[in-house]
Scaffold this motif. Structure first.
Motif, PDB file in Angstrom:
ATOM      1  N   LYS A  81      74.725 -60.164   3.634  1.00 44.81           N
ATOM      2  CA  LYS A  81      75.500 -61.406   3.551  1.00 44.81           C
ATOM      3  C   LYS A  81      76.680 -61.402   4.521  1.00 44.81           C
ATOM      4  O   LYS A  81      77.019 -62.446   5.102  1.00 44.81           O
ATOM      5  CB  LYS A  81      75.995 -61.647   2.127  1.00 44.81           C
ATOM      6  CG  LYS A  81      76.631 -63.030   1.929  1.00 44.81           C
ATOM      7  CD  LYS A  81      76.946 -63.295   0.482  1.00 44.81           C
ATOM      8  CE  LYS A  81      77.387 -64.741   0.278  1.00 44.81           C
ATOM      9  NZ  LYS A  81      78.606 -65.080   1.034  1.00 44.81           N
ATOM     10  N   TYR A  82      77.326 -60.263   4.711  1.00 43.07           N
ATOM     11  CA  TYR A  82      78.428 -60.205   5.677  1.00 43.07           C
ATOM     12  C   TYR A  82      77.946 -60.633   7.062  1.00 43.07           C
ATOM     13  O   TYR A  82      78.618 -61.407   7.759  1.00 43.07           O
ATOM     14  CB  TYR A  82      79.011 -58.793   5.747  1.00 43.07           C
ATOM     15  CG  TYR A  82      79.948 -58.445   4.609  1.00 43.07           C
ATOM     16  CD1 TYR A  82      81.063 -59.223   4.333  1.00 43.07           C
ATOM     17  CD2 TYR A  82      79.720 -57.317   3.820  1.00 43.07           C
ATOM     18  CE1 TYR A  82      81.925 -58.898   3.292  1.00 43.07           C
ATOM     19  CE2 TYR A  82      80.576 -56.984   2.782  1.00 43.07           C
ATOM     20  CZ  TYR A  82      81.678 -57.780   2.515  1.00 43.07           C
ATOM     21  OH  TYR A  82      82.522 -57.460   1.487  1.00 43.07           O
ATOM     22  N   ASP A  85      76.986 -64.454   7.060  1.00 45.17           N
ATOM     23  CA  ASP A  85      78.167 -65.323   7.042  1.00 45.17           C
ATOM     24  C   ASP A  85      78.815 -65.434   8.419  1.00 45.17           C
ATOM     25  O   ASP A  85      79.559 -66.391   8.686  1.00 45.17           O
ATOM     26  CB  ASP A  85      79.196 -64.800   6.034  1.00 45.17           C
ATOM     27  CG  ASP A  85      78.772 -65.043   4.589  1.00 45.17           C
ATOM     28  OD1 ASP A  85      77.807 -65.802   4.377  1.00 45.17           O
ATOM     29  OD2 ASP A  85      79.403 -64.468   3.677  1.00 45.17           O
ATOM     30  N   SER A 391      84.760 -58.168   6.028  1.00 47.22           N
ATOM     31  CA  SER A 391      84.238 -59.115   7.011  1.00 47.22           C
ATOM     32  C   SER A 391      84.879 -58.900   8.378  1.00 47.22           C
ATOM     33  O   SER A 391      84.216 -59.014   9.416  1.00 47.22           O
ATOM     34  CB  SER A 391      84.481 -60.547   6.531  1.00 47.22           C
ATOM     35  OG  SER A 391      83.941 -61.484   7.431  1.00 47.22           O
TER      36      SER A 391
END
Length: 398
Positions: A81-82, A85, A391
């Motif tokens: 997901k990092y 995104d 992130s």
């Protein structure tokens, strides 16, 4: 027309017969039992089909997430997901025994390929010829069915393209033991879940995404549920703390609670009076695990600062309990020693000193709705800071 159940039953019998024939003909007596278990856990047809799809695909993602061990499926969705995104397309190669537990149920938009110890060396050859910009390895040490397979092939693969590789090291003590890990470390290509010493050369990327859900605190009108995830093995948690906590509550006349244990059955010798308050869930797949944790009131890591086996969880190895606490936004009841090590405080959890876990569990039960909401809100803020920091580290790799 045959039903699907009949077809699956016939295929299962055929697979079992094939495995027995292979084991009988190909392995010595001392290796038959081990390889029989390995082959039974493989999706032989599915993995081979996936292998062909991988080598024939014309377009590849920017990032390859690689997990060839039969562990650590829980970290995959968070790391993926990092990258997503930040606009990266991601392909995933994962051992089929991990994939079977559905760790990626909460992730969309990836191309997924399963593999096994037999096909993995061939798959690594194909990956060598690929044009991925980043190859993200979820586990440095290669574990398969409590043994190690094709380690030389795997290690040489990880050493070949240091500028592409990002490798997660789950124990900081391993860095000084390995030349190639030391090289990655010096070039800031080594990822850790918790950077206990705030080492500027380590990239702390904390994966704890298990899907989206409502974060409202439970009402005090519901029975309080304490959850333990990962079983009660002494190397990871101390079951004596659970016994002590439950007996303390019962001794105070507090009976309106229960404990849910995920990951194992009742240990030998576990006392009957405490077991009566425990729901033994056994091993669950990932979606059911997260659902169980989310529906509980409080999390019990059961980390004991007096146990030598647990010292690593505040110096070199990040406890998986912390990922569940962040990802499911569940208030932990935790020893102050470990709370400090992970950046928790009395604003984000119920802290206890020494062996006062029973009193801490009592305080947790007696929290008002407003107090629970305040703790959850602060925990969510802490999680947000962790995500922002993680992130930022991932962005630096791109």
């Amino acid at each position: 027309m045959m039903s699907e159940g009949v077809v699956n039953s016939d295929f299962g019998k055929l697979k079992k017969a094939f495995i027995e024939a292979v084991v009988l003909l190909a392995f010595t007596k001392s290796r038959k039992k081990r390889w029989r278990n390995i082959l039974r856990n493989m999706d032989l047809v599915g993995d081979f089909k996936s292998f062909l799809q991988f080598i024939l695909q014309e377009r590849r993602g920017r990032v390859l997430y690689l997990e060839l061990s039969d562990a650590h499926g829980e970290i995959a969705p968070g790391y993926i997901k990092y990258f997503q995104d930040l606009g990266c397309s991601v392909d995933v190669v994962m051992d089929s025994s991990v994939a079977r537990e559905n760790p990626l149920y909460c992730i969309d938009g990836v191309r997924f390929f399963s593999t096994n110890p037999v096909l993995a060396p061939l798959l690594l050859r194909a990956i060598r010829k690929s044009d991925y910009q980043i190859i993200f390895v979820g586990t440095n040490e290669l574990y398969q069915y409590k043994r190690r397979f094709f380690c030389d092939v795997y290690r040489s693969f990880c050493e070949e393209h240091p500028s592409k590789m990002l490798i997660v090291e789950h124990d900081l003590k391993n860095i000084e033991k390995s030349f190639y890990l030391a090289s990655l470390y010096k070039n800031r290509r080594l990822v850790v879940i918790r950077n206990f010493s705030d080492d500027p050369l380590l990239s702390e990327v904390n994966p704890h995404f298990f899907g989206c859900f409502e974060s409202d605190a439970r009402s005090t009108e519901d029975m309080t549920t304490f959850v333990v995830a990962g079983g009660l093995g002494l190397e990871r948690r101390n079951p004596a703390l659970l016994v002590e906590g439950v007996r303390y509550l019962l001794g105070k006349g507090i009976d309106d609670f229960r404990v849910v244990v995920v990951g194992s059955g009742r240990p030998d010798g576990f006392p009957d009076d405490v077991a009566a308050k425990v729901l033994w869930m056994g091993r669950l797949d990932y979606p059911k695990l997260y659902e169980t944790v989310r529906s509980s009131s409080f999390f019990l890591p059961l980390l004991d600062p007096d146990m030598q086996e647990h010292h690593k969880y505040r110096t070199s190895v990040s406890s998986g309990s912390i990922q569940l606490i962040y990802g499911c936004l569940i208030i932990p009841v935790i020893s102050r020693v470990f709370a400090v090590a992970y950046g928790f405080s009395e604003e984000t959890c119920v802290v206890y000193d020494g062996n006062e876990i029973g009193m801490a569990m009592e305080r947790a039960i007696k929290l008002s709705d407003d107090e629970r909401r305040a703790l959850t809100a602060c925990l969510e803020d802490l999680k947000g800071n962790v995500v922002k920091k993680s992130s930022s580290c991932v962005r630096a790799f791109l």
